[in-house]
Design a protein around this motif. Structure first.
Motif, mmCIF file in Angstrom:
data_model
loop_
_atom_site.group_PDB
_atom_site.id
_atom_site.type_symbol
_atom_site.label_atom_id
_atom_site.label_comp_id
_atom_site.label_asym_id
_atom_site.label_seq_id
_atom_site.Cartn_x
_atom_site.Cartn_y
_atom_site.Cartn_z
ATOM 1 N N SER A 156 6.075 3.565 -13.420
ATOM 2 C CA SER A 156 4.903 4.219 -13.987
ATOM 3 C C SER A 156 4.980 5.726 -13.804
ATOM 4 C CB SER A 156 3.634 3.690 -13.306
ATOM 5 O OG SER A 156 2.519 4.472 -13.663
ATOM 6 N N PRO A 160 -0.586 8.841 -7.652
ATOM 7 C CA PRO A 160 -1.814 8.354 -7.015
ATOM 8 C C PRO A 160 -2.978 9.318 -7.177
ATOM 9 C CG PRO A 160 0.064 8.009 -5.578
ATOM 10 C CD PRO A 160 0.551 8.834 -6.725
ATOM 11 N N ALA A 163 -4.493 8.798 -10.428
ATOM 12 C CA ALA A 163 -5.253 7.548 -10.415
ATOM 13 C C ALA A 163 -6.616 7.748 -9.763
ATOM 14 C CB ALA A 163 -4.461 6.469 -9.674
ATOM 15 N N VAL A 164 -6.662 8.529 -8.691
ATOM 16 C CA VAL A 164 -7.931 8.825 -8.019
ATOM 17 C C VAL A 164 -8.858 9.574 -8.949
ATOM 18 C CG1 VAL A 164 -8.998 10.153 -6.157
ATOM 19 C CG2 VAL A 164 -6.972 8.783 -5.702
ATOM 20 N N ALA A 166 -8.935 9.409 -12.071
ATOM 21 C CA ALA A 166 -9.373 8.485 -13.115
ATOM 22 C C ALA A 166 -10.318 7.416 -12.583
ATOM 23 C CB ALA A 166 -8.165 7.829 -13.777
ATOM 24 N N GLY A 167 -10.610 7.457 -11.274
ATOM 25 C CA GLY A 167 -11.538 6.503 -10.683
ATOM 26 C C GLY A 167 -10.900 5.215 -10.222
ATOM 27 N N GLU A 168 -9.582 5.177 -10.141
ATOM 28 C CA GLU A 168 -8.875 3.965 -9.732
ATOM 29 C C GLU A 168 -8.674 3.939 -8.216
ATOM 30 O OE1 GLU A 168 -5.253 3.766 -11.902
ATOM 31 O OE2 GLU A 168 -6.202 4.206 -13.841
ATOM 32 N N SER A 169 -8.434 2.759 -7.693
ATOM 33 C CA SER A 169 -8.183 2.595 -6.266
ATOM 34 C C SER A 169 -6.708 2.841 -5.968
ATOM 35 C CB SER A 169 -8.569 1.178 -5.825
ATOM 36 O OG SER A 169 -8.329 0.989 -4.448
ATOM 37 N N VAL A 170 -6.417 3.402 -4.800
ATOM 38 C CA VAL A 170 -5.035 3.693 -4.415
ATOM 39 C C VAL A 170 -4.790 3.215 -2.991
ATOM 40 C CG1 VAL A 170 -4.813 5.682 -5.945
ATOM 41 C CG2 VAL A 170 -5.663 6.009 -3.616
ATOM 42 N N ASP A 171 -3.514 3.078 -2.653
ATOM 43 C CA ASP A 171 -3.112 2.682 -1.307
ATOM 44 C C ASP A 171 -2.795 3.947 -0.506
ATOM 45 O OD1 ASP A 171 -1.879 1.749 1.003
ATOM 46 O OD2 ASP A 171 -0.867 0.091 -0.023
ATOM 47 N N GLU A 232 -11.382 6.569 1.624
ATOM 48 C CA GLU A 232 -10.255 6.364 0.705
ATOM 49 C C GLU A 232 -10.082 7.577 -0.206
ATOM 50 O OE1 GLU A 232 -9.586 3.744 -3.209
ATOM 51 O OE2 GLU A 232 -9.622 2.508 -1.374
#
Length: 317
Positions: A156, A160, A163-164, A166-171, A232
């Motif tokens: 991809s 990360p 992704a943050v 965009a409101g997505e969860s990350v590790d 997070e």
């Protein structure tokens, strides 16, 4: 008594530490992040690092030779510029990009303004921003080739940090360890911190600028990030992107930072605010490079207003 009286020119307080020693310490401190980046992204990362360092060293040597100036490649400053430029590149960029970025960083930003000690902004970051403006698509593509033998387990192109945003969860733990998308040298926080601890231990840098920078940024994202004290979200912003690499290795550049203690605090605060503005309210998920570049330009103003008050006539009473 006479042995204590020596007549000599200034400076009267001397040190065995010179520019080469300091620069070599920085090169050593960058090795954990560099080695991890090569392991993480594969042989292409090693190639980009070698090309970038060689370009910067050759550019400096050739320019100084033809301009009849003392050749300064042995002070390792060009090596650091090439190394930092490579660590700020995605592994997918073509081989010729670090050549363009390295020549721009050394010739345009450093040498044309007088060489080491005269450049008005960090050469490596200037080279990265030049490439980012000129080749935006390539510089923002963080996809990993399937043939890479690194640790990244996905092809991809999203980081990360993106992704943050965009409101997505990350590790966050993976971000801390470093097996994620990003530029070659920015992914592993633990590798960067190992190098930073080394620089602190040998007293090449102190905590004033990086700590002020990181704390100010932390306060900014808590107040304006829209997530409050979400661990997070905070962890992702601290571990993601170029914050750690920038705070410890580029914001602390001797040439482009204030020399006064108050000025360094002000500088760190400005860095944190600008980085927060770019990341939270800007169109891009990142903002460290531009924050440092813009802050570099403010150094003369910062030093003017944070200059210590002189004693004596016309000074402090």
């Amino acid at each position: 008594m006479n042995e204590l009286l020596h007549v000599s020119s200034s400076p009267h307080v001397r040190s065995k530490v010179n520019t080469s020693n300091i620069m070599l310490m920085v090169v050593i401190a960058l090795m954990p992040a560099t080695i991890f980046g090569i392991i993480n992204f594969g042989p292409k990362a090693l190639l980009l690092v070698l090309i970038s360092v060689a370009t910067c060293v050759l550019s400096e040597g050739v320019y100084e030779h033809f301009m009849h100036k003392p050749v300064t490649v042995r002070d390792y400053s060009a090596v650091i510029t090439g190394l930092l430029l490579a660590l700020n590149l995605p592994v997918g960029v073509p081989w010729w990009m670090p050549i363009i970025g390295g020549v721009f960083a050394i010739i345009i930003v450093k040498q044309l303004f007088g060489g080491l000690g005269q450049n008005f902004m960090n050469p490596a970051l200037a080279g990265r921003c030049f490439l980012l403006i000129s080749f935006t698509g390539l510089m923002t593509d963080f996809s990993v080739e399937k043939g890479a033998w690194g640790l990244v387990d996905t092809v991809s192109g999203a980081t990360p940090l993106a992704a943050v945003k965009a409101g997505e969860s990350v590790d966050v733990m993976r971000m801390f360890l470093g097996n994620t998308q990003g530029t070659i040298g920015e992914t592993s926080v633990i590798a960067i911190l190992i190098g930073a601890i080394f620089l602190l231990a040998v007293k090449v840098i102190d905590l004033r600028i990086p700590l002020t920078y990181i704390v100010t940024f932390l306060v900014f994202i808590i107040l304006f990030g829209g997530h409050g004290f979400d661990l997070e979200f905070i962890g992702a912003h601290l571990c993601g992107g170029g914050l750690m690499l920038g705070a410890w290795f580029m914001a602390t550049d001797y040439v482009t930072t204030p020399i006064t203690k108050k000025g360094q605090i002000v500088y760190g605060i400005i860095l944190g605010i600008l980085t927060g503005l770019f990341r939270i309210f800007g169109g891009s998920a990142e903002g460290v490079s531009y924050a440092i570049i813009f802050s570099n330009l403010l150094i003369p103003i910062i030093e003017r207003f944070t200059r210590p008050t002189a004693f004596g006539k016309g000074g402090k009473k």
